[in-house]
Design an enzyme around this catalytic site. Structure first.
Site, short mmCIF file in Angstrom:
data_model
loop_
_atom_site.label_atom_id
_atom_site.label_comp_id
_atom_site.label_asym_id
_atom_site.label_seq_id
_atom_site.Cartn_x
_atom_site.Cartn_y
_atom_site.Cartn_z
CG HIS A 131 0.95 -4.68 -13.46
ND1 HIS A 131 2.10 -5.29 -12.79
CD2 HIS A 131 0.91 -3.52 -12.96
CE1 HIS A 131 2.70 -4.07 -12.09
NE2 HIS A 131 1.65 -3.31 -12.13
CD GLU A 152 -5.20 -2.72 9.48
OE1 GLU A 152 -6.15 -2.29 8.93
OE2 GLU A 152 -4.18 -3.24 9.19
CE1 TYR A 177 -9.74 0.71 9.36
CE2 TYR A 177 -9.55 -1.67 9.80
CZ TYR A 177 -9.07 -0.43 9.40
OH TYR A 177 -7.81 -0.23 9.23
CG HIS A 188 -0.96 -5.94 5.37
ND1 HIS A 188 -1.02 -5.40 6.73
CD2 HIS A 188 -2.06 -5.70 4.57
CE1 HIS A 188 -2.00 -4.72 6.73
NE2 HIS A 188 -2.91 -4.91 5.48
CG ASN A 196 -6.74 -5.00 11.85
OD1 ASN A 196 -5.61 -4.74 12.74
ND2 ASN A 196 -6.19 -5.15 10.64
CG ASN A 201 -3.45 -7.42 7.96
OD1 ASN A 201 -3.66 -6.93 9.09
ND2 ASN A 201 -4.16 -7.06 7.01
CD GLU A 202 -8.12 -6.78 8.04
OE1 GLU A 202 -8.49 -6.84 7.00
OE2 GLU A 202 -8.60 -5.69 8.77
CG ASP A 229 2.81 -0.22 -10.90
OD1 ASP A 229 2.69 -1.28 -10.22
OD2 ASP A 229 2.83 -0.01 -12.22
NE ARG A 255 -0.38 -4.73 12.01
CZ ARG A 255 -1.20 -4.87 10.94
NH1 ARG A 255 -2.06 -3.94 10.77
NH2 ARG A 255 -1.40 -5.91 10.59
CD GLN A 289 -2.77 -1.42 2.35
OE1 GLN A 289 -2.48 -1.84 3.21
NE2 GLN A 289 -3.95 -0.32 2.19
#
Ligand code: NOJ
Length: 524
Positions: free
Chosen positions: A91, A431, A362, A174, A360, A218-219, A104, A129, A71
């Site tokens: 891509h 998170e 949200y 991740h 995490n 992660n998740e 990219d 993190r 990310q």
């Protein structure tokens, strides 16, 4: 960074009563030996927490911020890095991502990581993190393809953090599985377990002298269900009702293998902690017909899927999943359950292999039982297996992301569920965050954090949930997966139109500066 943007920020001040910025460098001090957390993670601030004080976070409580390699890093094929499933997907199928965007270049953190560290330092965060890109250091998954440049990059990042007294908290994977391994089946293949162990061994060997807090995955709920079940997210494997369960099984086995490896080879010298980060919502009844068993079912099919094998007394998958999926598989005339069997020795191998639970949070949902009978004529899926229908309360406010409804109390709800189900494990909130269009005057993000920190404070001080830290997602704006750059979560704005990718603090950065300085939640 702060001073250069003071004019634009001043515009926001009229309605926000935070102190003007005073540079605050976290002071690392030793916390009492009974602390559940490596002392280095504690900011050891001057918070005056007296017994019975429910306004301040406890002295051992740490604040940090988070990112993930794909990310933010960019440099997708520099210095020997191989492609990950996300490079391939963006891509080969640019149409799947909003604005045909990709990672990219992203925030160019591969070349500008010192800017990220400057931001973390400016806010006063005690830990960072971040995740390591497996395909940057082992593009073919194992040691035969080791890239020294990749090791050097993470060495520099870790050393620069430590020089600023910011503790590195490292996520091993991740979402960005090396494409080479995906060609062999990725996380749905049993091969994955051994490859992940080799990768983790490489990380412990190179970085374990300085990194003491590790998160294996992660998740997994999200990448197993969307990536290996519905096939609507990297690596686009469509095998609903089967692929997600295989993926999850190998997540658990690889996590446990890494934990055992650490115990055998590294723990006595490196004395770190190994955890896993799970995601999941809290659930509320739609009406009186939804009883506590339905809430429990929803929590078990999401968080319990991974947490029960690791943290429960009995180990293994939640009984409700084992029974339901076996029953559905039989109806589908299968000779074995779509949920892989955990033999007693496997249960024992996995059980108890986490020093902390990364979580995490949200959002939350309303839930009720699906009144319809199980239908064998459509493809199976985890959602069909749960037999639940989810909805939202029209009163809940929504962020920019279509899934992110603001339900602060859900955080306290889940933390109490952990406490009851798993005997109050050590939890690190890995998170928590809010999406918007990316403006600097992010009052809504501040409101979101304020409400969630209030719930967290109550969970810690009143309910005595064993939470040791809070991590904001994210320190900077970044590539939000299928949403590209259309949804922003950063405390710092990144100018994605400029080659220099300048970082600029938003008001929420100042809010956190105040939280960390005082150990309490400022009035806004
Ligand atoms: C959780 C994921 O770990 C992270 O990569 C993502 O950007 C945030 N949620 C926001 O969607």
């Amino acid at each position: 960074m702060f001073s250069s943007t003071i004019a634009s920020i001043l515009l926001c001040f009229s309605s926000l009563h935070v102190q003007p910025i005073a540079s605050s460098v976290p002071v690392l001090v030793e916390v009492p030996p009974h602390s559940p957390w490596p002392w280095t993670l504690s900011q050891g601030s001057k918070w005056k927490h007296q017994p019975g004080d429910d306004k301040h976070f406890p002295p051992y409580f740490a604040f940090g911020a988070s990112t993930a390699a794909y990310q933010i890093e960019g440099a997708w094929q520099e210095d020997g890095k191989g492609p990950s499933v996300w490079d391939t997907m963006t891509h080969e199928h640019p149409e799947l991502v909003v604005d045909r965007a990709n990672g990219d270049v992203a925030a160019n953190s591969y070349h500008q990581f010192t800017d990220d560290i400057a931001a973390l330092k400016e806010v006063g965060f005690g830990f960072y993190r971040f995740s390591i890109s497996w395909s940057r250091i082992l593009p073919e998954g194992d040691l035969s393809s080791l890239q020294q440049a990749g090791i050097d990059y993470y060495d520099k990042l870790i050393d620069s953090l430590l020089a600023e007294k910011i503790v590195p908290v490292v996520t091993m994977l991740h979402y960005d599985v090396p494409q080479y391994l995906q060609n062999l089946g990725g996380v749905a293949s049993p091969l994955f377990v051994r490859y992940f162990e080799i990768y983790a061994d490489t990380l412990f060997r190179h970085f374990g002298d300085r990194v003491q807090t590790w998160i294996t995955h992660n998740e997994p709920y999200d990448f197993c269900v969307d990536g290996y079940g519905y096939g609507r997210n990297g690596p686009l494997v469509y095998a609903p009702g089967v692929g997600e369960y295989l993926c999850a099984h190998h997540v658990l086995l690889s996590h446990a293998a890494v934990y055992h490896l650490y115990n055998q080879k590294y723990r006595s010298k490196q004395s770190g902690s190994i955890g896993i980060t799970l995601s999941g919502r809290f659930f509320y009844p739609v009406n009186n017909e939804t009883g506590p068993d339905v809430i429990d079912r929803a929590l078990n099919f999401q968080i319990g899927w991974f947490a029960h094998p690791l943290f429960s007394e009995k180990g293994g998958y939640p009984p409700i999943m084992v029974e339901t999926i076996a029953e559905h598989s039989l109806l589908e005339t299968r000779t074995m359950s779509r949920l892989p069997t955990m033999l007693p020795e496997t249960k024992a191998f996995v059980k108890g292999t986490a020093d902390f639970l990364g979580y995490n949070y949200y959002s939350s949902r309303l839930v009720k039982l699906d009144p319809r009978e199980y239908n064998i004529s459509s493809p199976p899926s985890i959602d069909k297996d749960t037999g639940l229908v989810y909805s939202v309360d029209p009163k809940w406010k929504r962020a920019k992301s279509d899934w992110l409804y603001v339900v602060p109390a859900g955080l306290r709800g889940v933390l109490n569920w952990f406490k009851e189900e798993y005997d109050n494990p050590v939890v690190l909130i890995t998170e928590n965050g809010y999406s918007d269009d990316g403006g600097l005057c992010d009052h809504e993000r501040i409101e979101y954090y304020k409400l969630h920190l209030e719930q967290l404070l109550a969970a810690v001080n009143e309910d005595e949930c064993h939470v040791v830290g809070h991590t904001s997602w994210s320190i900077i704006d970044n590539f939000e997966w299928l949403r590209g750059y259309s949804e922003k979560f950063g405390l710092y704005h990144v100018n994605f139109l400029s080659p220099n990718r300048e970082r600029t603090p938003k008001l929420s950065a100042k809010f956190f500066q105040e939280v960390i300085r005082t150990g309490t939640i400022p009035k806004i």
